[in-house]
Design an enzyme around this catalytic site. Sequence first.
Site, PDB file in Angstrom:
ATOM      1  N   GLU A 209      -6.564  -7.676  -0.872  1.00 50.35           N
ATOM      2  CA  GLU A 209      -7.113  -7.589   0.486  1.00 50.35           C
ATOM      3  C   GLU A 209      -8.568  -7.201   0.435  1.00 50.35           C
ATOM      4  O   GLU A 209      -8.916  -6.080   0.103  1.00 50.35           O
ATOM      5  CB  GLU A 209      -6.371  -6.535   1.333  1.00 50.35           C
ATOM      6  CG  GLU A 209      -5.034  -6.978   1.807  1.00 50.35           C
ATOM      7  CD  GLU A 209      -4.457  -6.046   2.862  1.00 50.35           C
ATOM      8  OE1 GLU A 209      -5.228  -5.344   3.538  1.00 50.35           O
ATOM      9  OE2 GLU A 209      -3.232  -6.033   2.984  1.00 50.35           O
TER      10      GLU A 209
ATOM     11  N   GLU B  35       0.824  -1.218   0.000  1.00 50.98           N
ATOM     12  CA  GLU B  35       0.000   0.000   0.000  1.00 50.98           C
ATOM     13  C   GLU B  35       0.854   1.263   0.000  1.00 50.98           C
ATOM     14  O   GLU B  35       0.551   2.224   0.701  1.00 50.98           O
ATOM     15  CB  GLU B  35      -0.948   0.008   1.208  1.00 50.98           C
ATOM     16  CG  GLU B  35      -1.960  -1.107   1.199  1.00 50.98           C
ATOM     17  CD  GLU B  35      -3.095  -0.917   2.218  1.00 50.98           C
ATOM     18  OE1 GLU B  35      -3.063   0.052   2.999  1.00 50.98           O
ATOM     19  OE2 GLU B  35      -4.015  -1.743   2.199  1.00 50.98           O
TER      20      GLU B  35
HETATM   21  C1  LIG Z   1     -10.224   2.222   4.063  1.00 50.97           C
HETATM   22  C2  LIG Z   1      -9.976   1.114   5.037  1.00 50.97           C
HETATM   23  O1  LIG Z   1     -10.870   0.551   5.612  1.00 50.97           O
HETATM   24  N1  LIG Z   1      -8.717   0.778   5.191  1.00 50.97           N
HETATM   25  C3  LIG Z   1      -8.295  -0.278   6.069  1.00 50.97           C
HETATM   26  C4  LIG Z   1      -8.019  -1.509   5.292  1.00 50.97           C
HETATM   27  O2  LIG Z   1      -7.534  -2.536   6.092  1.00 50.97           O
HETATM   28  C5  LIG Z   1      -6.266  -2.237   6.568  1.00 50.97           C
HETATM   29  C6  LIG Z   1      -5.755  -3.481   7.194  1.00 50.97           C
HETATM   30  O3  LIG Z   1      -6.750  -4.141   7.886  1.00 50.97           O
HETATM   31  C7  LIG Z   1      -6.395  -1.049   7.519  1.00 50.97           C
HETATM   32  O4  LIG Z   1      -5.137  -0.686   7.986  1.00 50.97           O
HETATM   33  C8  LIG Z   1      -7.029   0.130   6.788  1.00 50.97           C
HETATM   34  O5  LIG Z   1      -7.343   1.151   7.691  1.00 50.97           O
END
Ligand SMILES: CC(=O)N[C@H]1CO[C@H](CO)[C@@H](O)[C@@H]1O
Length: 750
Positions: A266, A195
């Site tokens: 994810e 990310e």
């Molecule tokens: C936008 C959102 O919900 N982001 C989350 C996605 O999941 C990751 C890992 O679980 C989180 O760190 C993010 O905040």
Amino acid sequence: MEGKDCSMLLWWLGLVLMAAVVASGRNVTYDGRSLIVDGQHKILFSGSIHYPRSTPEECNEGFPLFYSMWPSLIAKAKQGGIDVIQTYVFWNQHEPHQGQYDFSGNKDIVRFMKEVQAQRLYACLRIGPYIESEWTYGGLPYWLHDIPGIVYRSDNEPFKFQMQKFTTMIVNMMEAEKLYASQGGPIILSQIENEYKTVEAAYHENGPPYVRWAAQMAVGLQTGVPWVMCKQNDAPDPVINACNGMQCGETFAGPNSPNKPSIWTENWTSRYLVFGEDQRTRSVEDIAFHVALFIAKKGSYVNYYMYHGGTNFGRTASAFVTTSYYDQAPLDEYGLMRQPQWGHLTELHGAIKSCSKALLYGTPVDTSLGPLQQAIVFRGSQGICAAFLINNDTRSTRILFQNIPFVLPPKSISILPDCKTAVFNTAETSTKVSTRTMTINQKLDSSDKWQEYQEEIISFDMTSFRANTLLDHMNITKDASDYVWYTFRVQQDTPNAEAELDVFSHGHALHVFLNGEYAGKPPYSLHRSAHGSHDNSTFSLQQSVFFNKGINYISMLSVTVGFPNSGAHLERRIAGPRRLKINRVDFTNYAWGYQVGLSGENKGIYTDFGSSKVRWNKYGSSISNRLIWYKTTFNAPVGNDPVALNLSSMGKGEVYVNGQSIGRYWVSFHTDSGVPSQKWYHIPRSFLKPKGNLLVILEEESGNPLGIKIDTIQYLTQLKVQSITKESCKMKKSICASIMNSSGHKDHKF
Ligand SMILES: CC(=O)N[C@H]1CO[C@H](CO)[C@@H](O)[C@@H]1O
Ligand SMILES: *[C@@H]1O[C@H](CO)[C@@H](O)[C@H](O)[C@H]1NC(C)=O
Ligand SMILES: *[C@@H]1O[C@H](CO)[C@@H](O)[C@H](O)[C@H]1NC(C)=O
Ligand SMILES: *[C@@H]1O[C@H](CO)[C@@H](O)[C@H](O)[C@H]1NC(C)=O
Ligand SMILES: *[C@@H]1O[C@H](CO)[C@@H](O)[C@H](O)[C@H]1NC(C)=O
Ligand SMILES: *[C@@H]1O[C@H](CO)[C@@H](O)[C@H](O)[C@H]1NC(C)=O
Ligand SMILES: *[C@@H]1O[C@H](CO)[C@@H](O)[C@H](O)[C@H]1NC(C)=O
């Protein structure tokens, strides 16, 4: 079974299984449609299971073979229609000290990969090595922090050197064990970075070259299988850009090249839990809707994050994250199937797989069926046809598709593998709902069974590490402990002088003591301890104190609850007290004494050996009920059900079983709805022996160990009759008949 026989049996079993799967290398490539394994396009369902968040098969004396997690988690994923097991690699677990590696126990990534292979599944290895993952410091080892000139995740030579070294080591390790698909192993996909796009701008001109370098470095390792970068829309060729999120079918702009497949690395099955917040859940109907939509939009790979979350053992969770991780996933924290999640997704996978030919070799055409309704139809040669009927309305809608009437439930997608029969609808779960029950197996309510050890309160004169200023907590502990004592002394000329103490801390919690006692006059006010939260770790603590005439000692125990894991410039993060004033006089730059860790930790009193090094007292004999270690022993519950401690009666601290930490607890930090975020704490069966298990608990605040219970965990299956509509019964007569017939019954081990 005796330990030795057991390992022989395992070794032998391993050989048999390996022999069965040894195969020549597979050729893994991709095109615009999907990954291609040995010339075959694939629709793949993947599930995240992180090896250090559960335990491998371990044989403890007296227990048979099946007290194990890894093999059974993988088997249940496979049974649920999962093709790929996805895991991160946890750098700070493997290299806690620079150059000293650890791949033992549940850090044995090779063994985990071999379990995946033995069950004939594929693997996706997300090396990172920055992983975020609600893991302390995002998986980076803290020793990186002290490398001169280092800037993490940037076009920075010292960081790139370390990142390349670790990545190469992991790749070499996998290669040496022939674990890449190109060598006949399970790994079909790898990930570099994580990310990065979400922070790239913070690195200005050092961001883009770092992305290019990371891609090139990874590809240069020649694993023979493709690489992905998630949330990196400009991932350089040939690295595939993948989507993370809850609605990738709606939000993903797609691959950045027509010859790359659409991959979703994810798909959050719920959200991780943090102390002080309520569990947020995501309905399985919503998950199924978005998975079906992503596939309908030509997605070919979907990973559930998490398929099994598990446990953040020890101090591995990141800041404020609970010990339990993604307990709402299809396999719960204990590895048991959560229904209807597991069952509904299993049916979804089956329905989509039965469309494979049309999906992979057909051409999709979108047609409107109404203002908020749409059909996506994949047609191929020889009359192959599969359709997705999408209803984006919040109301149920009747439509005609190819002259056949259909009722589309609200916010749902029907899947028609032959373009005629809807075999599955994302909003209609036919799986029975199951309710988890915790059954009290043992109460530890007898005070003669407990002993306690009062932690020393460290004062300035006892410290050897001094500085003339307040230092950063993280850089003092280097993540070797959650605890640091910050101490100083101050001269007072008048007796019993009231003064106002004002501390500002960057987090995460603080306990203040005066002259070896808690600050404040009895009855102690509530302000002697303070803490921040996940969304704002900073806090201040104001407290009136009464000084003695002469020298007064102020001792503050600063506590972190995991290091931060996300955001740009992790190397700049700090914690602990940053400013202290007494009656508005600033003592920040003053003579401070420090001590890392609690004496109980430093002596390892939670182990059999260490516990004999201190004198334990009778339960209830300490003058204060704060900062106490409690000790008892217990026998393992008979049977196979998972075991957990109900810690509802405790405050905040850490729990150890037979010398191993099962994690931090923080029951006193209530959510907005007035309950603890996490009450149950998992003890893996493999940590236990039949009798005399040593349980040691560190309590920072005040708790009542006599209220602790040892529970076993089961599921009670129930009907979810409301969700079974006439339409779905028409579709699946046999399933409905058996559902309508069954009554609530107790499921034992799945
Ligand atoms: C936008 C959102 O919900 N982001 C989350 C996605 O999941 C990751 C890992 O679980 C989180 O760190 C993010 O905040
Ligand atoms: C691997 O597969 C690709 C495409 O599927 C093909 O072009 C290539 O020749 C194959 N390579 C080998 C070594 O079989
Ligand atoms: C459904 O409607 C929402 C809200 O208008 C929109 O954001 C989303 O993209 C739509 N989804 C589909 C699959 O049409
Ligand atoms: C962190 O601690 C080390 C000593 O361990 C010290 O050399 C370094 O200057 C400290 N870094 C910062 C930013 O304070
Ligand atoms: C965080 O909390 C501190 C004090 O506890 C407060 O001063 C600060 O404004 C808060 N920050 C944010 C971003 O809410
Ligand atoms: C958990 O422990 C608390 C405190 O001892 C008790 O009140 C509660 O009933 C227990 N919960 C269950 C389900 O046993
Ligand atoms: C349901 O129960 C009825 C009556 O007990 C029985 O005749 C029937 O076979 C059952 N159906 C299924 C699918 O189990």
